[in-house]
Scaffold this motif. Structure first.
Motif, PDB file in Angstrom:
ATOM      1  N   GLY A  37      52.786  53.682  43.533  1.00 14.58           N
ATOM      2  CA  GLY A  37      53.120  52.294  43.232  1.00 14.58           C
ATOM      3  C   GLY A  37      53.580  51.538  44.461  1.00 14.58           C
ATOM      4  N   ASN A  38      54.389  52.172  45.292  1.00 12.12           N
ATOM      5  CA  ASN A  38      54.849  51.530  46.528  1.00 12.12           C
ATOM      6  C   ASN A  38      53.702  51.233  47.481  1.00 12.12           C
ATOM      7  N   ILE A  39      52.811  52.191  47.643  1.00 11.10           N
ATOM      8  CA  ILE A  39      51.672  52.000  48.540  1.00 11.10           C
ATOM      9  C   ILE A  39      50.774  50.879  48.031  1.00 11.10           C
ATOM     10  N   LEU A  40      50.478  50.882  46.731  1.00 11.60           N
ATOM     11  CA  LEU A  40      49.620  49.840  46.166  1.00 11.60           C
ATOM     12  C   LEU A  40      50.283  48.467  46.254  1.00 11.60           C
ATOM     13  N   PHE A  41      51.586  48.395  46.011  1.00  7.47           N
ATOM     14  CA  PHE A  41      52.290  47.121  46.085  1.00  7.47           C
ATOM     15  C   PHE A  41      52.226  46.545  47.493  1.00  7.47           C
ATOM     16  N   LEU A  42      52.519  47.370  48.494  1.00  8.86           N
ATOM     17  CA  LEU A  42      52.491  46.887  49.883  1.00  8.86           C
ATOM     18  C   LEU A  42      51.081  46.508  50.326  1.00  8.86           C
ATOM     19  N   ALA A  43      50.082  47.301  49.918  1.00 11.06           N
ATOM     20  CA  ALA A  43      48.697  46.973  50.275  1.00 11.06           C
ATOM     21  C   ALA A  43      48.272  45.669  49.604  1.00 11.06           C
ATOM     22  N   GLY A  44      48.631  45.499  48.341  1.00 12.16           N
ATOM     23  CA  GLY A  44      48.273  44.279  47.630  1.00 12.16           C
ATOM     24  C   GLY A  44      48.946  43.058  48.207  1.00 12.16           C
ATOM     25  N   LEU A  45      50.220  43.178  48.539  1.00  5.04           N
ATOM     26  CA  LEU A  45      50.944  42.055  49.143  1.00  5.04           C
ATOM     27  C   LEU A  45      50.317  41.662  50.470  1.00  5.04           C
ATOM     28  N   THR A  46      49.924  42.659  51.248  1.00  5.23           N
ATOM     29  CA  THR A  46      49.289  42.387  52.535  1.00  5.23           C
ATOM     30  C   THR A  46      47.950  41.675  52.349  1.00  5.23           C
ATOM     31  N   LEU A  47      47.169  42.077  51.351  1.00  4.59           N
ATOM     32  CA  LEU A  47      45.886  41.426  51.120  1.00  4.59           C
ATOM     33  C   LEU A  47      46.048  40.007  50.572  1.00  4.59           C
ATOM     34  N   VAL A  48      47.088  39.776  49.802  1.00  2.00           N
ATOM     35  CA  VAL A  48      47.274  38.444  49.212  1.00  2.00           C
ATOM     36  C   VAL A  48      47.711  37.434  50.262  1.00  2.00           C
ATOM     37  N   ILE A  49      48.703  37.768  51.080  1.00  2.00           N
ATOM     38  CA  ILE A  49      49.233  36.770  52.013  1.00  2.00           C
ATOM     39  C   ILE A  49      48.766  36.975  53.454  1.00  2.00           C
ATOM     40  N   GLY A  50      48.108  38.072  53.748  1.00  2.00           N
ATOM     41  CA  GLY A  50      47.601  38.319  55.098  1.00  2.00           C
ATOM     42  C   GLY A  50      48.530  39.206  55.903  1.00  2.00           C
ATOM     43  N   THR A  51      47.969  39.833  56.904  1.00  2.00           N
ATOM     44  CA  THR A  51      48.725  40.796  57.711  1.00  2.00           C
ATOM     45  C   THR A  51      49.829  40.131  58.527  1.00  2.00           C
ATOM     46  N   GLN A  52      49.502  39.030  59.205  1.00  2.67           N
ATOM     47  CA  GLN A  52      50.502  38.377  60.052  1.00  2.67           C
ATOM     48  C   GLN A  52      51.649  37.806  59.228  1.00  2.67           C
ATOM     49  N   LYS A  53      51.344  37.206  58.091  1.00  2.00           N
ATOM     50  CA  LYS A  53      52.398  36.647  57.250  1.00  2.00           C
ATOM     51  C   LYS A  53      53.255  37.741  56.627  1.00  2.00           C
ATOM     52  N   THR A  54      52.641  38.895  56.336  1.00  2.00           N
ATOM     53  CA  THR A  54      53.419  40.015  55.801  1.00  2.00           C
ATOM     54  C   THR A  54      54.398  40.529  56.847  1.00  2.00           C
ATOM     55  N   ILE A  55      53.921  40.686  58.070  1.00  2.00           N
ATOM     56  CA  ILE A  55      54.806  41.140  59.154  1.00  2.00           C
ATOM     57  C   ILE A  55      55.911  40.124  59.390  1.00  2.00           C
ATOM     58  N   PHE A  56      55.566  38.842  59.372  1.00  2.00           N
ATOM     59  CA  PHE A  56      56.574  37.797  59.555  1.00  2.00           C
ATOM     60  C   PHE A  56      57.583  37.804  58.411  1.00  2.00           C
TER      61      PHE A  56
END
Length: 137
Positions: A37-56
């Motif tokens: 669940g943690n892996i899927l949540f983080l991967a999904g969040l990254t795909l929704v808002i983008g890699t740079q925005k996730t890191i920010f």
């Protein structure tokens, strides 16, 4: 605004991640379900808002305590301490995503059935306290 195909996949992964985390808690803190669940949540969040925005988002200075707790909780789940990991992760989740609660509550209050329930006299006071909304005195 329409979602791109990548964002649609991200929404699905995020939903599955939340589902697996819920099932992991319901199955008496099953570490495998929580980790997936943690892996899927983080991967999904990254795909929704983008890699740079996730890191920010996770790298903001004012939210560093939430970020540390969130990722520390995920680490604790991975090393087979799921109960403590979920508690620490939940604390980090509240610190990171707590700013969105008033927006979410406002959206839910506009829905037909749920809005009526959230506007009920006893429930509205609790929901207002959770969302951080203050009534004028």
């Amino acid at each position: 605004m329409w979602l791109s195909d990548t964002q649609k996949i991200g929404v699905g992964l995020t939903a599955f991640g939340l589902f697996f985390m819920l099932m992991g808690v319901m199955m008496f803190f099953d570490g495998g379900l929580l980790a997936i669940g943690n892996i899927l949540f983080l991967a999904g969040l990254t795909l929704v808002i983008g890699t740079q925005k996730t890191i920010f988002f996770f790298g903001r200075r004012q939210k560093i305590r939430g970020t540390m707790c969130f990722f520390g909780g995920i680490f604790l789940v991975f090393i087979k301490w799921p109960v403590l990991g979920v508690i620490v992760e939940f604390f980090g989740f509240i610190n990171l995503f707590g700013d969105f609660f008033p927006v979410i509550i406002g959206f839910l209050r506009r829905l037909p059935v749920i809005g009526n329930i959230l506007s009920a006299p006893g429930i509205s006071k609790i929901v207002d306290r959770i969302s951080g909304q203050r009534l004028p005195v």
